[in-house]
Design an enzyme around this catalytic site. Structure first.
Site, mmCIF file in Angstrom:
data_model
loop_
_atom_site.group_PDB
_atom_site.id
_atom_site.type_symbol
_atom_site.label_atom_id
_atom_site.label_comp_id
_atom_site.label_asym_id
_atom_site.label_seq_id
_atom_site.Cartn_x
_atom_site.Cartn_y
_atom_site.Cartn_z
ATOM 1 N N SER A 430 46.198 34.621 55.047
ATOM 2 C CA SER A 430 45.229 34.415 53.978
ATOM 3 C C SER A 430 43.991 33.719 54.546
ATOM 4 C CB SER A 430 45.866 33.620 52.828
ATOM 5 O OG SER A 430 45.178 33.866 51.620
ATOM 6 N N LYS A 480 29.949 29.369 24.502
ATOM 7 C CA LYS A 480 31.165 30.138 24.245
ATOM 8 C C LYS A 480 32.306 29.764 25.175
ATOM 9 C CE LYS A 480 32.769 34.912 23.700
ATOM 10 N NZ LYS A 480 32.382 36.351 23.780
#
Length: 644
Positions: A430, A480
């Site tokens: 990774s 929001k």
């Protein structure tokens, strides 16, 4: 150290500080730091010296010799007829963890450094008076790739026409595979050999989190990117089972092949022995897993024909007062780290989780790859014209995607000025592969775990758990998605779409870095990405890795590429720690386990106590990684169970 002890050592440290501009005066340290109005030549007296005329060199030599000399009730460290100038055997004890670099702390170091051990074997192989080596091995813990690297050096030692005879009280899969190479192997009378075959035990704690009302809300890019599975699934996915199965198959083959070669047994026979598993000493002898059963002293008396003496892993600095004094001066900070004066190769260790900023601040890059710390070191090495090539030694399952990108950029800038060779240790997956992907050339070992090209993102949401404890939370905001990053509740559908898009962008950059770095070797990055973990052996077939080789082989190739001697002096980063490092690390500890205290973290860590002791450390490591997502939402990290 007690106050009186500090008082005794303070004049010495002050004198060392006074010597920083006159290291050539170390051989007359009693005069160094003396006031300009009073000198030995003026008065014939050194009372005005910070050391009061103390013979520091002699004192250090005597202290070193006294510490190393066995007491009257301890076992002797050499035979009565031993002489290093005549043919003799060397005895060496090997136990505890074998590590890449010691993670120093106030509680002491942790393990024997692999390269220190391999370099010692290399030097011993050239000693014309050394007949052979007596290894006393007990309780050794090391990864399979590290064991294979050490095994290569044991073979080189034997190829120098020297013998290795070994004694152990117990051995497991990895340590026995190493010991199987010995010319003679003996086991203690009540010892046992446990060759049960490699195993992995994934730990899934989602059901436990569910009981406490904690939600692990994670997303991933890559079908095989299973880093969050232990927190989000009750059991491993089919993809994770496939990945672990391939890793176990490879390690099983390695184990069978090496035991068969070392003990001169047929592979089919070794497989039968592995299926039996546990061998107490009589059965181990009968199965030809060992050559004899006896105590260490009996073993040495029987198989060591001639004088013998105990060997140290490090050269005996107590016999070189100047070297001992300079070591102290480097620790105090009055001299710079040890470094070759001419053209040389630099070896940069990148070990542990990849994190943003300067990490926990404890001794640089020894147990953590902090972007600010490592990038600064890489920049300095880039601008150092005496460094002609760099070897990046990677042992990391990744971490922060942002930190990985910053390190990748520093490596890329470095490569523009000088070649960069990567040496992969146990894991370079990774983020660990991310920072490696742009190197001039990448080396790994057969059983190195690498790849895992994928991205995972998420957060731990303890809102329901806190509510059960009588703590209600009410996230409020304007906009929001104002409370989107609050940890109390999981993401809603819109928020998940936003995070998924951001993760896809990171994944695209990651795969783009791999494509540009491996452009002549990997035609289709997507086909081998998707978070899939590969062994080093398979990674070569796929073009992710260039060659099988250990650290010293990589150093030799890097040196050869820039026309330097293969066995020339090298610079090591991080260097040996200093007093400043210890003091900085001491002040950097803010909370247990290196975590900043918070209600949800304390609660999650307390859950670990409900697990069995054997699983607690692994579960705690997994929880620590999970909690890191609270501050680093998107990561390139691989979380795999320990494979033994």
């Amino acid at each position: 150290m007690t106050a009186p002890a500090c008082a005794r050592w303070l004049p010495i440290l002050l004198a060392l500080a006074a010597c920083r501009d006159s290291p050539s005066k170390l051989d007359t340290l009693g005069e160094c730091g003396q006031s300009s109005t009073s000198s030995a030549s003026d008065s014939g007296d050194k009372k005005d010296s910070p050391l009061g005329g103390m013979d520091v060199q002699g004192m250090l030599t005597k202290i070193g010799e006294a510490i190393k000399k066995p007491g009257p009730y301890e076992a002797p460290d050499q035979s009565a007829d031993f002489s290093s100038d005549k043919p003799h055997w060397g005895t060496l004890e090997l136990s505890g963890d074998i590590v890449e670099r010691q993670a120093y702390s106030w509680k002491g170091g942790s393990g024997t450094e692999l390269r220190m051990l391999t370099q010692r074997l290399g030097k011993l192989a050239t000693d014309p008076n050394l007949i052979g080596l007596v290894l006393r091995v007990g309780g050794v813990k090391m990864s399979l790739p590290d064991a294979m690297e050490l095994r290569r050096w044991m073979i080189k030692f034997k190829e120098a026409n020297k013998k290795i005879v070994c004694h152990t009280e117990d051995a497991d899969n990895t340590s026995y595979m190493l010991l199987s190479l010995c010319d003679t192997l003996a086991l203690a009378p009540l010892g046992q050999i446990a060759i049960t075959g490699p195993a992995a035990m994934p730990i899934h704690i989602k059901p436990l989190l569910d009981k406490f009302g904690v939600t692990a809300d994670f997303l991933h890019v890559g079908a095989y990117k299973g880093a969050a599975e232990p927190l989000t699934r009750d059991a491993p996915s089919d993809e994770m089972k496939e990945t672990l199965g391939a890793i176990l198959d490879g390690r099983y083959e390695t184990m069978v092949a090496n035991i068969a070669a070392g003990r001169k047994l047929e592979p089919a026979k070794v497989k039968e022995l592995i299926d039996t598993g546990l061998f107490p000493s009589p059965q181990a002898l009968q199965a030809k897993l060992v050559d004899d059963v006896m105590s260490y002293e009996e073993f040495r008396a029987k198989y060591v024909t001639g004088p013998w003496g105990k060997l140290e892993l490090e050269p005996d600095a107590s016999k070189d007062s100047l070297a001992a004094m300079m070591k102290i001066m480097r620790f105090v900070g009055t001299m710079p780290p040890e470094k070759p004066s001419g053209a040389h190769v630099a070896v940069v260790y990148a070990l542990g989780d990849i994190v943003d900023g300067d990490g926990d601040g404890v001794l640089g890059a020894r147990g953590q790859i902090a972007s600010e710390t490592l990038v600064a070191a890489l920049r300095a090495i880039t601008n150092d014209d005496s460094v002609k090539a760099v070897v990046l030694r990677v042992d990391s399952g990744g971490g922060s995607a942002q930190a990985s990108e910053l390190i990748w950029r520093a490596v890329n800038d470095l490569k523009a000025k000088k070649p960069v060779y990567v040496s992969m240790s146990d894991v370079a997956a990774s983020g660990g592969y991310y920072i490696s992907s742009g190197a001039t050339k990448i080396f790994a070992l057969d059983d190195t775990l690498t790849g895992s090209i994928g991205v995972v993102g998420g957060k731990i949401s303890p809102g329901n758990a806190l509510a059960k404890l009588g703590v209600n939370t009410f996230p409020m905001g304007r906009g929001k998605h104002a409370t989107m990053m609050a940890s109390m509740t999981p993401w809603d559908t819109d928020e998940k779409a936003i995070i998924q898009k951001s993760m896809q962008d990171v994944y695209d950059v990651f795969t783009g870095r791999v494509a540009s770095g491996r452009k002549d070797k990997v035609k289709d990055v997507q086909a081998i990405a998707q978070g899939r973990v590969w062994t080093g052996k398979k990674a070569i077939e796929l073009g992710l890795v260039d060659q099988i080789g250990g650290l010293d082989e990589v150093i030799a190739e890097a040196s050869k590429a820039v026309n330097l001697p293969e066995d020339g002096a090298i610079e090591i980063y991080p260097p040996q720690p200093t007093l400043r490092d210890f003091l900085a690390g001491w002040g950097a500890v803010h909370a247990p386990f290196g975590l900043h205290a918070s209600v949800e973290q304390d609660m999650l860590l307390s859950m670990v106590g409900t697990l069995s002791p054997d699983l607690a450390a692994e579960a705690q490591r997994m929880l620590k990684i999970a909690l890191s997502f609270q501050t680093t939402t998107i990561q390139a990290v691989a979380v795999l169970p320990e494979i033994r």
